[in-house]
Design a protein around this motif. Structure first.
Motif, PDB file in Angstrom:
ATOM      1  N   VAL A  52       0.855  -1.181   0.000  1.00 50.41           N
ATOM      2  CA  VAL A  52       0.000   0.000   0.000  1.00 50.41           C
ATOM      3  C   VAL A  52       0.894   1.235   0.000  1.00 50.41           C
ATOM      4  N   SER A  53       0.313   2.363  -0.419  1.00 45.70           N
ATOM      5  CA  SER A  53       1.103   3.577  -0.582  1.00 45.70           C
ATOM      6  C   SER A  53       1.638   4.138   0.730  1.00 45.70           C
ATOM      7  N   SER A  54       1.078   3.704   1.866  1.00 44.59           N
ATOM      8  CA  SER A  54       1.608   4.147   3.161  1.00 44.59           C
ATOM      9  C   SER A  54       2.788   3.274   3.611  1.00 44.59           C
ATOM     10  N   HIS A  55       3.296   2.439   2.706  1.00 43.81           N
ATOM     11  CA  HIS A  55       4.528   1.658   2.866  1.00 43.81           C
ATOM     12  C   HIS A  55       4.416   0.458   3.799  1.00 43.81           C
TER      13      HIS A  55
ATOM     14  N   ASP B 263      -6.818  -8.286  -3.312  1.00 41.31           N
ATOM     15  CA  ASP B 263      -6.744  -8.156  -4.764  1.00 41.31           C
ATOM     16  C   ASP B 263      -6.641  -6.710  -5.221  1.00 41.31           C
ATOM     17  N   ALA B 264      -7.141  -5.789  -4.415  1.00 40.22           N
ATOM     18  CA  ALA B 264      -7.144  -4.374  -4.782  1.00 40.22           C
ATOM     19  C   ALA B 264      -5.839  -3.667  -4.417  1.00 40.22           C
ATOM     20  N   LEU B 265      -4.933  -4.353  -3.729  1.00 43.83           N
ATOM     21  CA  LEU B 265      -3.686  -3.730  -3.294  1.00 43.83           C
ATOM     22  C   LEU B 265      -2.624  -3.808  -4.383  1.00 43.83           C
ATOM     23  N   MET B 266      -1.545  -3.043  -4.187  1.00 45.07           N
ATOM     24  CA  MET B 266      -0.493  -2.953  -5.204  1.00 45.07           C
ATOM     25  C   MET B 266       0.367  -4.206  -5.273  1.00 45.07           C
TER      26      MET B 266
ATOM     27  N   ALA C 217      -9.944  -0.833   7.427  1.00 42.32           N
ATOM     28  CA  ALA C 217      -8.902  -0.554   6.444  1.00 42.32           C
ATOM     29  C   ALA C 217      -8.486   0.902   6.590  1.00 42.32           C
ATOM     30  N   ASP C 218      -7.186   1.139   6.538  1.00 41.41           N
ATOM     31  CA  ASP C 218      -6.585   2.470   6.645  1.00 41.41           C
ATOM     32  C   ASP C 218      -6.669   3.072   8.043  1.00 41.41           C
ATOM     33  N   GLU C 219      -7.086   2.290   9.037  1.00 38.91           N
ATOM     34  CA  GLU C 219      -7.116   2.783  10.412  1.00 38.91           C
ATOM     35  C   GLU C 219      -5.714   2.703  11.010  1.00 38.91           C
ATOM     36  N   GLN C 220      -5.370   3.693  11.839  1.00 40.50           N
ATOM     37  CA  GLN C 220      -4.070   3.650  12.501  1.00 40.50           C
ATOM     38  C   GLN C 220      -3.998   2.413  13.381  1.00 40.50           C
ATOM     39  N   ALA C 221      -2.924   1.644  13.217  1.00 41.01           N
ATOM     40  CA  ALA C 221      -2.761   0.405  13.970  1.00 41.01           C
ATOM     41  C   ALA C 221      -1.584   0.474  14.938  1.00 41.01           C
TER      42      ALA C 221
ATOM     43  N   PRO D 146      -3.703  -2.082   6.448  1.00 42.46           N
ATOM     44  CA  PRO D 146      -4.040  -1.982   5.029  1.00 42.46           C
ATOM     45  C   PRO D 146      -5.401  -2.582   4.665  1.00 42.46           C
ATOM     46  N   ILE D 147      -5.890  -3.486   5.519  1.00 43.42           N
ATOM     47  CA  ILE D 147      -7.186  -4.127   5.281  1.00 43.42           C
ATOM     48  C   ILE D 147      -7.956  -4.188   6.598  1.00 43.42           C
ATOM     49  N   ALA D 148      -9.258  -4.380   6.501  1.00 42.44           N
ATOM     50  CA  ALA D 148     -10.090  -4.540   7.695  1.00 42.44           C
ATOM     51  C   ALA D 148      -9.951  -5.960   8.228  1.00 42.44           C
ATOM     52  N   GLY D 149     -10.023  -6.077   9.551  1.00 41.50           N
ATOM     53  CA  GLY D 149      -9.991  -7.401  10.144  1.00 41.50           C
ATOM     54  C   GLY D 149      -9.646  -7.362  11.618  1.00 41.50           C
ATOM     55  N   GLU D 150      -9.496  -8.546  12.192  1.00 39.92           N
ATOM     56  CA  GLU D 150      -9.176  -8.688  13.607  1.00 39.92           C
ATOM     57  C   GLU D 150      -7.697  -9.037  13.769  1.00 39.92           C
ATOM     58  N   VAL D 151      -7.022  -8.320  14.659  1.00 38.04           N
ATOM     59  CA  VAL D 151      -5.611  -8.587  14.944  1.00 38.04           C
ATOM     60  C   VAL D 151      -5.521  -9.909  15.698  1.00 38.04           C
TER      61      VAL D 151
END
Length: 128
Positions: free
Chosen positions: A11-14, A114-117, A54-58, A73-78
């Motif tokens: 993802v673009s946030s590296h 699938d939508a990621l780089m 997705a895109d939430e600060q982790a 980078p994606i939604a889910g449970e840690v």
């Protein structure tokens, strides 16, 4: 020039992502990110069990140069965090794609990967 493994997503946030055999996804920061940051001195990670969008600060990664947010980078449970980084944050520098991983997440929707780089798209993004 940064090493960019072809089997990973980016993802673009590296952050990089690796789909594991059990369906979980391992997340870390790219070699390019750690080169920009310099020597990593502290890493704050999410708590296991946290549910992230997705895109939430982790978390946060701090270096001798700067502090930078780490995003999911994606939604889910840690599922798990890399506790080794607490005592050895420099693993993010020395082994960003191996021992320096940050957390594992159970994706809310594995198709989101699938939508990621791809590695090629990420290389173009960072001008590598």
């Amino acid at each position: 020039m940064s090493h960019i493994p072809t089997e990973l997503k980016y993802v673009s946030s590296h952050e990089w992502l690796r789909l594991e055999a059990d369906g979980s996804v391992t997340v870390g920061i790219t070699e390019h990110a750690q080169e920009l940051l310099g020597d990593v001195v502290f890493v704050e990670l999410p708590k296991a069990g946290a549910v992230l969008a997705a895109d939430e600060q982790a978390g946060v990664v701090e270096s001798v140069k700067a502090a930078s947010d780490v995003y999911s980078p994606i939604a889910g449970e840690v599922l798990e965090v890399n506790a080794e980084l607490e005592g050895a944050p420099e693993l993010a520098n020395s082994a960003p794609y191996a021992e320096g991983w940050f957390f594992r997440i159970r994706p809310a929707n594995v198709a989101d990967l699938d939508a990621l780089m791809s590695a090629d798209a990420y290389a173009a993004e960072i001008g590598a």
